[in-house]
Design a protein around this motif. Structure first.
Motif, short mmCIF file in Angstrom:
data_model
loop_
_atom_site.label_atom_id
_atom_site.label_comp_id
_atom_site.label_asym_id
_atom_site.label_seq_id
_atom_site.Cartn_x
_atom_site.Cartn_y
_atom_site.Cartn_z
N ASN A 97 -20.41 5.11 -10.77
CA ASN A 97 -20.99 4.97 -9.43
C ASN A 97 -22.51 4.92 -9.40
O ASN A 97 -23.10 4.50 -8.41
N GLU B 113 -16.58 9.08 -13.64
CA GLU B 113 -16.71 8.62 -12.26
C GLU B 113 -18.20 8.54 -11.88
O GLU B 113 -18.64 7.57 -11.24
N GLY C 279 -19.68 11.47 -7.33
CA GLY C 279 -18.35 11.83 -7.83
C GLY C 279 -18.32 13.31 -8.16
O GLY C 279 -19.25 14.05 -7.83
#
Ligand code: TXA
Ligand code: MG
Length: 352
Positions: free
Chosen positions: A307, A303, A296
């Motif tokens: 992830n 983010e 990200g």
């Protein structure tokens, strides 16, 4: 064991979903295991007050039984029964941060079996905000012991497909509630010491906690290399999230980091070794590795948190031998991100 898979939309818990959750609650009441979504990661649930359920959790995960479980509740009233005394600090934190990604350690009462607390006199308690989790807790009688729903040593699952990967055939039911919002496990704070102490960093940061409580310390073993000092949360001592390949974190000026990693990639390629990089939006096009995964943007730490575990799992499927990751700022949410990355890398860090 046949594992039943059901799907529930957190934003639309209709009559059919309620009926399914009631069934899941009955499984838990009868001593069975149900994997379910929370806002942090998926949990592997069993009845927290039933010692046999806790033993089943350890065996389904392949987890050492000296590593205590978090007890999930749906309201403050439920807590009174499982602690000796509810500290003032717990009320203060709960008012602002519960339901949510925070776990508090308190002294346990005798109704909590040692099987759940890994033999400790304290109990870890969390009130999740995910609506599926909250309803499941109510339907199960109020107390769900739930570690992350992965096999011991693997990254915590952020989607139901990863629970299936690890636990199909090992649990009675898996509830698919979509991708989780946060992606890293809850912050753990110990309220039994004079100064409250963070035992595991998470979405709730040291600053958020000290704004409410004043002085809050942090377990020193969290960000340092293994120094032989024992962390206070038993689970933090285990190598965790370890990918199959060899992971090294590289920190320094962005350009130097990219140059160093590319140099290493070239060396590995010459030896015929497959390489991988955990990059960011800002750098993804600069790497020449066989597999480049982007966590990200550096502008959006949430983010990256969301992830990270999924990326570590994806690398296992890519059969990558040598992996490199850029480092992140270790303040705020970055502290939790770096803590998980350091564990994944076995604290292997190169400064350039
Ligand atoms: O976000 C989360 O906390 C997720 C979701 C499912 O709620 N759960 C989770 O559980 O991460 P688990 O079991 O993977 O991690 C629990 C951590 C372990 O490091 C364990 O050692 C620590 O909490 N812990 C549990 N009870 C403790 C206690 N009484 N004293 C100190 N550490 C404790
Ligand atoms: Mg875990």
């Amino acid at each position: 064991m046949n594992t039943e898979l059901i799907q529930i939309n957190e934003n639309n818990i209709d009559a059919a979903a309620l009926a399914a959750l009631q069934r899941a609650g009955t499984i838990l009441k009868n001593g069975g295991l149900v994997a379910f979504p929370t806002e942090t990661v998926y949990g592997l649930g069993g009845d927290a007050l039933n010692p046999k359920s806790s033993m089943k959790i350890y065996s389904a995960k392949g987890r050492p039984s000296d590593n205590p479980l978090i007890v999930h509740v749906a309201d403050m009233e439920s807590i009174e029964k499982i602690v000796k005394k509810l500290p003032e600090a717990a009320y203060k934190l709960a008012e602002v941060l519960w339901p949510g990604p925070l776990t508090m350690i308190m002294e346990k009462s005798q109704v909590v079996p040692y099987e759940t607390t890994g033999g400790l006199e304290t109990v870890a308690i969390r009130m999740p905000s995910n609506k599926i989790a909250a309803e499941l807790i109510r339907q199960s009688g109020g107390y769900i012991a739930a570690p992350s729903a992965n096999l011991s040593g693997r990254p915590s699952p952020t989607e139901a497909k990863y629970c299936i990967e690890d636990l199909d055939g090992r649990v009675d039911m898996i509830i698919d509630g979509g991708q989780v919002g946060i992606g890293l496990e809850s912050t753990i704070i110990d309220l039994t010491s004079d100064t409250p102490m963070i035992l595991r960093p998470g979405y709730v940061t040291q600053k958020m906690l000290s704004d409410i409580l004043g002085d809050v310390s942090i377990d020193k073993t969290i960000l340092s290399a293994d120094s032989g000092v024992k962390p206070k949360a038993p689970g933090m001592k285990y190598r965790h999230y370890a990918p199959k390949g060899d992971l090294t974190i590289v920190e320094g000026e962005p350009d130097k980091v990219t140059a160093y990693i590319n140099e290493k990639i070239l060396e590995h390629s010459k030896n015929g070794e497959r390489t991988g990089v955990i990059a960011t939006d800002e750098t993804r096009d600069k790497y020449r590795a066989d597999v480049v995964k982007c966590a990200g943007s550096r502008e959006d730490e949430e983010e990256i948190a969301r992830n990270l575990f999924s990326i570590l799992r994806q690398f296992d499927d890519e059969d990558v031998k040598c992996m490199y990751s850029e480092a992140f700022d270790d303040t705020g949410l970055g502290q939790a991100i770096m803590n998980r990355l350091l564990k994944a890398a076995g604290h292997k860090v190169v400064r350039v």
